[in-house]
Design a protein around this motif. Sequence first.
Motif, mmCIF file in Angstrom:
data_model
loop_
_atom_site.group_PDB
_atom_site.id
_atom_site.type_symbol
_atom_site.label_atom_id
_atom_site.label_comp_id
_atom_site.label_asym_id
_atom_site.label_seq_id
_atom_site.Cartn_x
_atom_site.Cartn_y
_atom_site.Cartn_z
ATOM 1 N N GLU A 1 0.806 -1.217 0.000
ATOM 2 C CA GLU A 1 0.000 0.000 0.000
ATOM 3 C C GLU A 1 0.843 1.273 0.000
ATOM 4 N N ASP A 2 1.820 1.357 0.867
ATOM 5 C CA ASP A 2 2.584 2.590 1.034
ATOM 6 C C ASP A 2 3.997 2.446 0.497
ATOM 7 N N THR A 3 4.118 1.813 -0.654
ATOM 8 C CA THR A 3 5.422 1.647 -1.292
ATOM 9 C C THR A 3 5.435 2.368 -2.624
ATOM 10 N N GLN A 4 6.606 2.374 -3.278
ATOM 11 C CA GLN A 4 6.734 3.010 -4.584
ATOM 12 C C GLN A 4 6.293 2.102 -5.718
ATOM 13 N N VAL A 5 5.848 0.902 -5.404
ATOM 14 C CA VAL A 5 5.322 0.019 -6.446
ATOM 15 C C VAL A 5 4.101 0.667 -7.082
ATOM 16 N N GLY A 6 4.115 0.802 -8.389
ATOM 17 C CA GLY A 6 2.995 1.416 -9.084
ATOM 18 C C GLY A 6 2.150 0.417 -9.848
ATOM 19 N N THR A 7 2.770 -0.698 -10.232
ATOM 20 C CA THR A 7 2.080 -1.709 -11.031
ATOM 21 C C THR A 7 2.480 -3.092 -10.557
#
Length: 203
Positions: A42-48
């Motif tokens: 949820e609160d990470t830099q993962v976008g996809t």
Amino acid sequence: NNDGNDVYQGYPEYPGPFDSSHLDGTTITTENFLKPRSYGLEDTQVGTVMYCTGVFNSYTHESVGITDTRVRDWSRALKQYTGKDSLETMIDYVHSIDKDIFWSMRMNDTHDYQYEENQLDPWKQANMDLLMYRKYDATYMAYGENRWSSVDYTLTPVRQVVYDILKDTLTRYDIDGLELDLTRWPIFFKEQTQGYDIYPENI
């Protein structure tokens, strides 16, 4: 990129050895499915999220390809107890945290090359002429680590079944895109296995 083994692997939160008698609605839940590999994005830099649901033509989501519902995994039980399969479950979660999800198709996954020919999925068994080699000919592969069960992309029926699988998943599931995973395994044309140049039309 999640290879989808969250429906196969045992974790402390999961029931132990995959004995189907232990799979019930108290252990097969959306939360338990997502906890080991997905919660925390949820609160990470993962976008996809790229989510894979199986190997070539054998999937844990409902597909025009072979739908893998072996008792040893969660794929059948997840749908039975939650009403949603592995891909639907991931789509709901990823969209709920405002990120994108692509379905990842392994374009020529050959984890089955160690099997006997009669242990391949039913489609491959019925279409042995579309594979690179028969198992007993694999020793003639100069390159490709004896991955004889690769499908030969020079053949129209192979490309058609791949197209049908991609179209089916894209039109029936609320995914944001497709990942064509060309690295598992990067064998697509028979010329490669003998060290010859690839014809331009194949490229």
